[in-house]
Design an enzyme around this catalytic site. Structure first.
Site, short mmCIF file in Angstrom:
data_model
loop_
_atom_site.label_atom_id
_atom_site.label_comp_id
_atom_site.label_asym_id
_atom_site.label_seq_id
_atom_site.Cartn_x
_atom_site.Cartn_y
_atom_site.Cartn_z
N GLU A 170 6.01 -13.82 12.45
CA GLU A 170 7.00 -14.80 12.97
C GLU A 170 7.59 -14.74 14.35
O GLU A 170 8.33 -15.37 14.68
CB GLU A 170 7.97 -15.26 12.06
CG GLU A 170 7.50 -15.69 10.56
CD GLU A 170 8.95 -15.77 9.56
OE1 GLU A 170 10.20 -15.38 9.93
OE2 GLU A 170 8.45 -16.52 8.49
N GLU A 230 3.36 -16.98 3.36
CA GLU A 230 4.87 -16.82 2.79
C GLU A 230 4.95 -18.10 2.27
O GLU A 230 5.43 -19.41 2.99
CB GLU A 230 5.78 -16.81 3.98
CG GLU A 230 5.83 -15.19 4.14
CD GLU A 230 7.33 -14.76 5.04
OE1 GLU A 230 8.30 -15.93 4.85
OE2 GLU A 230 7.39 -13.98 5.56
#
Length: 959
Positions: A170, A230
């Protein structure tokens, strides 16, 4: 977002490969149903149990983080043994026939202490994280030198389970295959040099609670399948299941399947626990996450929803992993209804999905062609109902149409078992094409044979056990098991050497062994549920029914008796005569962790020489909680982040001891740069002491006005008025999570006491700021969550109210003034030096120093408390025990030397889970460290009945 994946090296492509339509593992189209699980949050003794529970739900893959500070908590001291044995974990994944996606970092997030960074990185001069920084990359490389040989040695082409690797996580700048800077290229080069050969990507792919959205996921520009690393299934702020979870996340899963996704990874599928001091500041011991498999191994309703979706997707992976959008071909399959039709078409057949996005059930008539009778289908609100067309079962048998929900297909040697739904509002309607004369074996009356077509149509009904129908063509057998969704929840697919076995009737099927032509299995049902009934076993050409073997279960107890409490004084470090000679020394106090201690507690000591009695104010930076002791007696408690504390001191020489503690470090999402002063813990920097005070106030009454572009900072500050300028509250996002620019202004009143200077402290501004005082530019700062200060020492300016203005540039996510701006008017003050620091609460296992805790005794600071208890043992009952810390303040709990984590929980009074593998026969020891010294009289060890299970055995012949 770039969602491309770097392809495998040539040597790995025969084992793991992909094209734009799907993944290929060992040359076979494979739909990836992946489960997020952290081995760091599960004791090693429970790894197998948790992995097996996921495998039983249809998961064929697990996704893990290799958290850096879990493996290198102290600089240069690596731990890959015991609970930290990554290699052993991956071997276990392999033994279960599952794959692994490994996310190697070096940043992770994960609601984990510092996002996975070792705390010692904070004390490396010049180090900047997540950037092309030589100092940072040096330590990353050293970690990777230990980590990557394990990961690369477990790649699928090396005989291990690893099929993909994620570098970084991320990151603001690079996802997928984007390598925007030398930092990314450094990670890439290092991993490849260390032998990475399977596919890999940066940062992640499609992180979202509803990653498929409402669009078709095909993209002709994408060289790889769509995949979500995710898929946020529930959230870390939740314990247990909520009524809507199952339907909500089931629908979101089916959208991935129906819209063309190549797979998904639930984050999390099993959350586990933050043992020791591993939690971040958003959670405590529990990381239950509301997951399918609970913190204690219990199965939630969403588990069975995930199981049904996984069973279908894997049963039809030959289509799903090699298909195109075919919705237009089936847009008229129903008429007159608010159904959304999606479809996938490939060489293996077609899948059509009837999607009811509304809030009411829809009764639809499905019409496919003149040779197939129409079928009435009831589709529940939010349900996505699959139909199957033109699917080849064998050379002689094709499933022409399934106008009934198919749960999945199981290959059992020469038998293909189709699991189909039966319910009171939908008939069972299956139509087969065969190339030779069929033999009807079971349920003959429900079949109709007309030429090359076999019809299996039964009326709508509910059953209390699966109905079995069998026919055979050219030595290939088809078995249809028609069952309710409740029956499907109790149906388990077991991969056995040579063939697969189906077991129906158990609430959960654990480990299965085949021995002397007998099937031996462990099973369980929830403690609060009724006993399981008959167990049915379906092998290749055998089906049998048996009664499970139960143990006699007496009523279970719910509370354990604790022995009388003992206590040990944990604030001896505050006493005047305590020998701190060997403590960590520094002129100014150093942040917690500077002494290499990784706990959440630290003591600081120095000496005071007070010229006159009175009220004094001490200013020091840091965080979070602190208690000051003067000559061993508690003087005051305060939050260090407030910047100062005021208390009374008598004239003379004194020992000042300060106890500090925190609730976990910030996980530092999206943060890049120097981390030395980010989220300080304990005491840090220069300590000032001055008679009088307090001297710190917060800048209040902020106003905001938008700017058009970043260059506006070079122009004049807009004239203030209360029409165009709007009231602003600290912490508000004025940019709506988008790039934006704006002016923020407040007025600082004339400070009292005629100070020689004012210091303006900014804790965090998101993200870049330019500071103006009375319209004059005085400072600039880049980056959020990084404190800075501005000093005003012009005597003329200090005589009047001061206009404080900020120009803020926000380039992503939320933006504004994150934390209160503090105005400090202390001016000249005594600087306290000569500090000593000792990290940690002390030794909870030390045998000496314990005393019987006297009734009604109160404590003025940290204390250890100790008790013992025995766990009731009864064959066939699996109880889950939790320590409820009622009446305590903050602290840690140990059972038999194992640290359960931090309390209080932030998601409710759920108690602290005791992994059953840490309990033993006979006496167990319970130790509590309470920071405020609150008495443990209300502490209880209670069973969590909702998570308890009854275990039993299954044994039957299968040949």
């Amino acid at each position: 977002m770039n969602d491309h994946i770097f392809p495998a090296q040539a040597s790995a492509k025969p084992f793991i490969n992909f094209d734009s339509k799907g993944f290929l593992i060992n040359g076979k189209r494979t739909f990836l149903v992946s489960a997020g699980l952290e081995y760091a949050r599960v004791p090693r003794q429970l790894w197998y149990d948790r992995l097996l529970r996921l495998k039983r739900a249809g998961f064929n893959c697990v996704e893990i983080y290799t958290l850096w500070n879990y493996h290198e908590p102290q600089e240069g001291k690596f731990n890959f043994t015991g609970d930290h044995d990554l290699n052993a974990f991956l071997n276990m994944v392999k033994s279960l026939g599952m794959y692994a996606i490994v996310r190697v970092g070096p940043y992770y997030c994960a609601e984990w202490d510092m996002g996975g960074y070792p705390v010692w990185l904070k004390f490396k001069p010049g180090l900047r994280v997540r950037e092309d920084n030589a100092e940072f990359e040096k330590f990353v490389d050293r970690f990777f030198d230990r980590l990557l040989p394990i990961v690369c040695g477990q790649q699928i082409n090396k005989g291990g389970p690893v099929i993909m690797v994620q570098l970084e996580n991320e990151h603001n700048e690079g996802w997928g295959t984007v390598t925007p800077n030398n930092y990314f290229r450094h990670l890439q080069s290092k991993a490849l040099d260390m032998g990475l050969q399977v596919p890999y990507f940066f940062s992640g792919l499609h992180h979202s609670s509803d990653p498929a959205g409402d669009d078709i996921l095909d993209d002709p520009k994408r060289p790889n399948p769509w995949f979500s690393t995710e898929f946020w299934s529930v959230w870390y702020s939740q314990y247990g299941a909520k009524p809507a979870d199952s339907a909500v996340y089931s629908r979101r899963t089916w959208k991935i399947i129906a819209h063309g996704g190549g797979g998904y990874n639930y984050y999390m599928a099993h959350g586990g626990s933050n043992f020791g001091y591993t939690n971040n500041d958003e959670d405590a011991a529990s990381y239950d996450y509301g997951t399918a498999v609970g913190q204690a191994g219990d199965l939630r309703p969403v588990y069975y929803a995930f199981k049904r979706a996984a069973t279908f997707a894997r049963g039809f992976q030959d289509i799903l992993e090699n298909s195109i959008d075919a919705a237009s071909s089936y847009k008229n399959i129903t008429a007159g209804h608010d159904l959304k039709i999606t479809a996938r078409s490939g060489a293996g057949g077609d899948l059509i999905f009837l999607d009811n996005p509304g809030t009411n059930s829809i009764k639809a008539t499905v019409s496919v062609d003149t040779t197939i009778p129409t079928s009435n289908v009831t589709i529940a609100p939010g349900e996505i109902y699959p139909l199957v067309h033109n699917f080849s079962i064998s050379k002689a048998i094709k499933l022409n149409w399934a106008l009934t929900r198919i749960y999945g297909l199981v290959k059992q040697g020469s038998t293909t078992t189709i699991l189909v739904e039966t319910r009171k509002d939908n008939p069972t309607s299956l139509f087969f094409k065969v190339s030779a004369k069929p033999t009807l074996i079971k349920g003959k009356d429900s079949f109709k044979v007309a030429g090359s077509t076999i019809y299996l149509v039964t009326p709508p009904r509910e059953t209390n056990k699966p109905a079995e129908y069998i026919f055979e063509v050219s030595g290939q057998r088809v078995r249809v098991l028609a069952m309710s969704s409740k029956d499907m929840d109790k149906t388990w697919l077991v991969e056995q050497p040579g063939t697969n076995i189906i077991v129906n009737g158990a609430s959960y099927l654990g480990e299965v062994k085949e021995q002397n032509k007998q099937l031996l299995a462990n099973a369980e049902y929830p403690l609060l549920a009724k006993k399981d009934g008959e167990i049915r076993v379906y092998a290749e050409k055998l089906s049998s029914t048996l009664s499970p073997v139960y143990h006699d279960i007496a009523s279970s107890i719910s509370t354990i008796n604790l022995s009388p409490w003992q206590n040990k004084n944990a604030m001896v470090y505050a006493e005047t005569g305590y020998n701190d000679k060997n403590w960590f020394s520094s002129a100014n106090p150093m942040q917690m962790g500077a002494d290499c201690n990784t706990t959440a507690d630290a003591w600081y000591r120095t000496q005071l020489n007070i010229p006159s009695s009175g009220k004094y104010t001490m200013q020091v930076d840091g965080g979070d909680r602190a208690t000051a002791f003067i000559d061993g007696k508690q003087a005051v408690r305060w939050k260090v982040r407030n910047g100062e504390v005021t208390f009374d001191i008598e004239k003379g020489r004194h020992t000042l001891a300060v106890f500090t503690a925190h609730d976990g470090r910030d996980k530092l999402p999206t943060y890049q740069g120097i981390i030395t002063d980010v989220d300080k813990k304990g005491l840090s920097g220069q300590v000032l002491l001055k008679k009088g005070g307090p001297f710190i106030s917060s800048a209040a009454n902020w106003y905001f006005i938008k700017a058009a572009k970043a260059e506006d900072v070079k122009g004049n500050i807009p004239v203030f008025d209360t029409v165009s300028w709007k009231k602003y509250a600290i912490g508000d996002d004025v940019f709506d999570k988008h790039e934006g620019f704006g002016w923020f202004q407040t007025i600082i009143p004339v400070p009292g006491g005629n100070p020689s200077k004012l210091v303006i402290n900014f804790r965090s501004v998101d993200e870049d700021a330019t500071v103006f005082v009375n319209g004059k530019r005085v400072a600039g700062h880049k980056g959020w969550n990084s404190p800075f200060q501005v000093e005003i020492n012009d005597a003329e300016i200090l005589k009047k109210p001061i206009a404080l203005t900020l120009f803020i540039e926000n380039y992503s996510n939320e933006g504004g003034i994150d934390q209160p701006v503090k105005i400090n008017s202390i001016g000249a003050a005594e600087v306290l030096t000569g500090w000593k620091m000792l990290g940690g609460p002390g030794d909870p296992d030390a045998a000496n120093g314990w005393n019987k805790m006297a009734l009604k005794t109160t404590f003025a600071g940290p204390q250890f408390f100790r008790s013992q208890f025995s766990v009731p043992r009864q064959k066939g009952i699996h109880l889950i025990w939790r320590v409820h810390t009622d009446g305590l303040s903050y602290g840690s709990v140990w059972v038999n030397g194992h640290n359960l984590g931090r309390y209080p929980e932030k998601i409710g009074n759920i108690g602290m889970y005791i992994p059953e593998c840490w309990l033993k026969a006979g006496l167990n020891q319970l130790v509590i460290y309470d920071e405020n010294g609150n008495r443990p009289d209300k502490v209880r060890v209670i069973t969590e009945k909702e998570a308890g299970r009854i275990t039993y055995k299954i044994q039957t012949a299968i040949h």
